[in-house]
Design an enzyme around this catalytic site. Structure first.
Site, mmCIF file in Angstrom:
data_model
loop_
_atom_site.group_PDB
_atom_site.id
_atom_site.type_symbol
_atom_site.label_atom_id
_atom_site.label_comp_id
_atom_site.label_asym_id
_atom_site.label_seq_id
_atom_site.Cartn_x
_atom_site.Cartn_y
_atom_site.Cartn_z
ATOM 1 N N ASN A 1 -3.222 -4.285 -1.312
ATOM 2 C CA ASN A 1 -4.302 -4.364 -2.142
ATOM 3 C C ASN A 1 -4.867 -3.216 -2.888
ATOM 4 O O ASN A 1 -5.111 -3.181 -3.910
ATOM 5 C CB ASN A 1 -5.432 -4.717 -1.038
ATOM 6 N N VAL B 1 -3.641 -3.486 8.344
ATOM 7 C CA VAL B 1 -4.493 -2.946 9.371
ATOM 8 C C VAL B 1 -3.826 -1.754 9.551
ATOM 9 O O VAL B 1 -2.625 -1.778 10.094
ATOM 10 C CB VAL B 1 -4.443 -4.189 10.491
ATOM 11 N N HIS B 2 -4.622 -0.676 9.868
ATOM 12 C CA HIS B 2 -3.971 0.746 9.789
ATOM 13 C C HIS B 2 -3.778 1.105 11.640
ATOM 14 O O HIS B 2 -4.546 1.655 12.250
ATOM 15 C CB HIS B 2 -4.796 1.869 9.535
ATOM 16 N N HIS C 1 -10.216 -5.917 8.997
ATOM 17 C CA HIS C 1 -9.664 -6.883 8.242
ATOM 18 C C HIS C 1 -9.425 -8.168 8.864
ATOM 19 O O HIS C 1 -8.668 -9.247 8.398
ATOM 20 C CB HIS C 1 -8.210 -6.769 7.549
ATOM 21 N N ASP D 1 0.882 -1.224 0.146
ATOM 22 C CA ASP D 1 0.099 0.212 -0.014
ATOM 23 C C ASP D 1 0.869 1.247 -0.112
ATOM 24 O O ASP D 1 1.116 1.749 1.209
ATOM 25 C CB ASP D 1 -1.009 -0.014 1.018
ATOM 26 N N TYR E 1 -1.797 4.672 -2.859
ATOM 27 C CA TYR E 1 -3.301 4.833 -2.567
ATOM 28 C C TYR E 1 -3.879 5.644 -3.740
ATOM 29 O O TYR E 1 -4.814 6.316 -3.488
ATOM 30 C CB TYR E 1 -3.876 5.656 -1.110
ATOM 31 N N HIS F 1 1.582 -8.028 3.103
ATOM 32 C CA HIS F 1 0.790 -7.234 3.337
ATOM 33 C C HIS F 1 -0.390 -7.436 4.204
ATOM 34 O O HIS F 1 -0.564 -7.064 5.328
ATOM 35 C CB HIS F 1 -0.047 -6.760 1.853
#
Length: 430
Positions: A209, A334-335, A304, A176, A179, A294
């Site tokens: 993703n 996962v942020h 997720h 990622d 974006y 990822h």
């Protein structure tokens, strides 16, 4: 035409979102403002922009840059500013995505290079912009920066500022990047945003993703922009795909980049390649092995949770990592930040990897704040804050991992742990 392109991409993205059935099951707090770094039109059409570098083999560096129009795919470099005694010719390519046409994407491989040395270089014979990079040392210690889910926001900018203050040799990014999400000019913006740092130290990345960018009917090929812009050294490690590869650093650290969004089952090319790559490692010479991908295999965040890419990839590949005594595995997606103890098959195991989620680089979607309670024993530290990690491999037996929270725009060390290489533990000998 530009407005038509925006509307088309937004429409198709909405359709694809419905088509993919992705559901957001958690609420994120508002992120900082999105950034878009426009092209500097004071530069000529053949002036190099979006410069970044990546390690190739034991003593080479790939330089990648973009020009708006055709220009020589040539890099001149040397040991003194303004003095270039070596020239290398490379190649150029372009890609098309819906109504977008990329600039000229150039790359050239420099080397052989001396370790722990600063080189000065210019691209496309353009004297108006000089760059420099430093090669990694030939022996330990070595310092890595690790970030995931980077994006282009005010938090991204804060993270970049913190990284610029770190004394590191290489940056590792488990997916990622930009974006861009189908809107290709954001890839250009991202290239300009990270250029000041990515042109000085190698950025080694794998896909997430947000790099897939595949749409039914209108653009069936995944990873078009990612593969065109971020060519990693997959050929040198015997891989057939830019989505997974490996390399050695300082002769004693083996880094493996895996692809969560390409085939990974036991009959896949990626599985066969990983199995072979792990068998080739001589742990007497290379005591440290780290892996990046990822989608996290271990995760106590509601974000997720239980996704196919996490569950199925873990089921297929966890045994390989355990049997090879991989020391640490880093993921994004996962942020938030989370560090697990050494784990195998869902339980603490002193011979398993340390699993770390580092998806907190600065993405535009905000933080994932909801965790499952009570906290499982295998999860040692978790926090939904933006930041970055640093891994200092000190010697053949010890490394220090630190997580730096972006608190009040200061890189606060919030988590720190010393790791011992598994191969040095008598109970974990292969």
């Amino acid at each position: 035409m530009a407005n038509a392109s925006v509307l088309l991409v937004l429409f198709l993205a909405i359709i694809w979102g419905e088509f993919s059935g992705e559901v957001t099951a958690y609420t994120r707090p508002p992120p900082r403002e999105a950034l878009s770094k426009p092209s500097d039109y004071s530069y000529g059409s053949t002036t190099p922009q979006q410069v970044h570098i990546s390690k190739v083999g034991t003593d080479q560096m790939r330089i990648t840059w973009i020009t708006r129009d055709s220009a020589p795919s040539k890099v001149d470099y040397g040991l003194s500013s303004g003095s270039y005694n070596v020239s290398v010719d490379g190649s150029a390519s372009t890609y098309k995505y819906l109504l977008y046409n990329s600039g000229q994407i150039h790359e050239a491989v420099l080397g052989p290079l001396e370790p722990n040395t600063v080189y000065y270089y210019r691209c496309s014979e353009d004297a108006s912009r000089e760059f420099s990079f430093k090669t990694a040392p030939a022996q330990l210690p070595i310092n890595f920066v690790v970030i995931g889910d980077f994006g282009q926001t005010g938090w991204t900018e804060s993270t970049l500022q913190h990284i610029s203050q770190a004394k590191y040799d290489m940056l590792l990014l488990p997916g990622d990047l930009s974006y861009a999400d189908f809107w290709q000019p954001y890839w250009d913006s991202f290239g300009r945003l990270v250029e000041p740092l990515a042109s000085q130290r190698p950025w080694m990345v794998t896909q997430g993703n947000h790099e897939v960018e595949k749409m039914p009917v209108v653009h069936k090929t995944p990873f078009t922009a990612y593969n065109a812009r971020w060519h990693m050294p997959f050929e040198e490690s015997g891989s057939t795909s830019n989505l997974y590869y490996s390399f050695d650093v300082a002769s004693e650290v083996h880094v493996i980049m895996l692809g969560s969004y390409t085939d990974f089952d036991q009959g896949s090319s990626q599985y066969s390649w990983l199995e072979g790559d792990l068998k080739k490692i001589d742990r007497n010479k290379t005591p440290w092995v780290v892996v990046l991908f990822h989608a996290p295999w271990y995760n106590t965040n509601e974000a997720h949770s239980g996704e196919y890419e996490s569950v199925a990839m873990k089921q297929a590949m966890e045994q390989l990592l355990y049997d090879a005594r991989v020391d640490a595995a880093f993921a994004g997606h996962v942020h938030a930040y989370e560090r697990f103890t050494r784990v195998y098959n869902g339980t603490a195991n002193k011979c398993g990897p340390v699993y770390i989620t580092i998806g907190d680089g600065g993405n535009r979607e905000g933080l994932a704040t909801k965790y499952t309670d009570p906290k499982p024993d295998i999860s040692l530290f978790r926090e939904a804050s933006f930041g970055h990690g640093q891994l200092q491999v000190v010697n053949s037996t010890h490394a220090q991992w630190t997580w730096h929270r972006n608190e009040d725009d200061q890189p606060i060390i919030s988590d720190s742990v010393w790791l011992t290489s598994l191969i040095s533990d008598p109970d974990c000998k292969l």
